[in-house]
Design an enzyme around this catalytic site. Structure first.
Site, PDB file in Angstrom:
ATOM      1  N   LYS A 287       0.819  -1.220   0.000  1.00  0.00           N
ATOM      2  CA  LYS A 287       0.000   0.000   0.000  1.00  0.00           C
ATOM      3  C   LYS A 287       0.848   1.264   0.000  1.00  0.00           C
ATOM      4  CE  LYS A 287      -4.420  -1.577   1.704  1.00  0.00           C
ATOM      5  NZ  LYS A 287      -5.465  -1.527   2.719  1.00  0.00           N
TER       6      LYS A 287
ATOM      7  N   LYS B 181      -4.807  -9.487  -6.828  1.00  0.00           N
ATOM      8  CA  LYS B 181      -6.112  -9.831  -6.247  1.00  0.00           C
ATOM      9  C   LYS B 181      -7.167  -8.817  -6.701  1.00  0.00           C
ATOM     10  CE  LYS B 181      -6.027  -7.292  -2.020  1.00  0.00           C
ATOM     11  NZ  LYS B 181      -6.282  -7.037  -0.681  1.00  0.00           N
TER      12      LYS B 181
ATOM     13  N   LYS C 105     -11.084  -3.381  -4.343  1.00  0.00           N
ATOM     14  CA  LYS C 105     -11.947  -2.227  -4.541  1.00  0.00           C
ATOM     15  C   LYS C 105     -11.131  -0.976  -4.860  1.00  0.00           C
ATOM     16  CE  LYS C 105     -12.627  -2.496   0.432  1.00  0.00           C
ATOM     17  NZ  LYS C 105     -13.260  -3.215   1.393  1.00  0.00           N
TER      18      LYS C 105
END
Ligand code: TYM
Length: 334
Positions: A115, A198, A201
């Site tokens: 992230k 993966k 969202k």
């Protein structure tokens, strides 16, 4: 331990829309295990702000996510659904765990590395310490079981380490060592555009995922556009090896119908991609549209969703308060 002694906790961040990955990796299991014990499900809004969120969008995402959880079958009369920020016990225990977890443990967290990317110096401190708050989410209820997707496995191992170190340092047997519940199949649903990533969202490409609020037409279109390979669909697990796009779409097809991959391979082996994608889209529309219709219906009465969350907040405080009080006593606070 008997089935009914289980205390089940899990959370989802209100960032973006609910995806088919969230549904198959987490929500479907949340639903399935409802009769196994007391379930406490949290909208992890304090986790969401580790990356800046526009206040209006955060509020709407919180309500829509709550609607999605209710629409996917969680019984909020029997179980607890609440927003994390409504119960300050999470952040309080999170602070204590900041003092238990070691820098080295958090430095190993792959999700922080993913992230924060190359620019970790510019990430919020919250993004780095967030697994400690996640551990507090779980342990504030002395939860024993945590249903999640594969990507949360490392965070749950950290939760076990934190519980163990706290118990060891203070010479108590207080925090439970949790059991993750991760489905072997469905634990990791991949992007429709890149089967090495993966389904997420936060992926910039909306075509990479199915959102639970997508229209029927959009679901069909996204599956049609999903990346495939140059071979016919396989008919055995052996033939499926080394074919990530086929593995992902076959898993989705199987999970949506509660079938095994083996039985699906028998059914679709030898089909071309066009025919298989049509079948997949039909099944997905059949399963997802009732959920998306229900989300739309619930979102028309936001007050009702807020009532459910408020009720959940009160119950969540009732369970966690004595655990926080005892934690403070163990630590030596007056
Ligand atoms: P979040 O919001 O990223 O994801 C919510 C749940 O969905 C699962 N999931 C997937 N499963 C399969 N395939 C995918 N492509 C996929 N994408 C997401 C996740 O594994 C997760 O179970 N930190 C957590 C939220 C959280 C939490 C907690 C979880 C906060 N406190 C305490 C468990 C216990 C998160 O960011 O999940």
């Amino acid at each position: 331990m008997t089935m009914t002694n289980k205390i089940i906790f899990s959370g989802i961040q209100p960032t973006g829309q609910l995806t088919l990955g969230n549904y198959l990796g987490a929500l479907k299991n949340w639903n399935k295990i409802q009769d196994d014990g007391k379930c406490i499900y949290s909208i992890a809004d304090q986790h969401a702000i580790t990356v800046f969120q526009d206040p209006k969008s955060l509020k709407n995402a919180t309500l829509e996510l709550s609607a999605g959880i209710i629409a996917s079958g969680i019984d909020t009369n029997k179980h607890i659904l609440f927003n994390q920020s409504g119960n300050p016990n999470h952040s309080e225990l999170g602070w204590y765990f900041n003092c238990i977890a070691r820098m080295g443990w958090l430095n190993r967290m792959t999700q922080f590395k993913e992230k924060s990317g190359k620019n970790s110096e510019k990430s919020s401190v919250g993004l780095f310490t967030y697994p400690n708050l996640q551990s507090a989410d779980i342990l504030a209820y002395h939860a024993t079981h945590v249903p999640v997707g594969e990507d949360q496995k490392q965070h749950l191992e950290l939760c076990r380490d934190i519980a163990q170190k706290f118990n060891h340092d203070y010479g108590v047997d207080f925090f439970p060592i949790i059991e993750p519940i991760i489905n072997e199949q469905g634990g990791r649903i991949m992007s429709l555009k890149d089967s090495n990533k993966k389904m997420s969202k936060s992926d910039p490409s909306d075509n990479s995922r199915i959102n639970l609020t997508d229209s029927k037409e959009l679901i069909v279109k996204k599956f049609k556009k999903a990346t495939s390979d140059a071979h016919l669909l396989p008919s055995s697990k052996k033939e499926l090896e080394g074919r990530p796009e086929a593995s992902n779409l076959i898993s989705i097809y199987a999970l949506l119908q509660d079938k095994t991959v083996e039985s699906v391979l028998k059914e679709i082996g030898g089909l071309g991609w066009g025919d298989f994608k049509n079948k997949l889209a039909d099944v997905a529309v059949e399963k997802i549209s009732p959920i998306s219709d229900e989300i739309n219906r619930l979102m028309k009465d936001k007050g009702e969703i807020e009532n459910i969350l408020n009720k959940g907040v009160i119950k969540s405080r009732e369970i966690s308060q004595p655990i926080i009080d005892k934690t403070k006593q163990i630590i030596g606070f007056i």
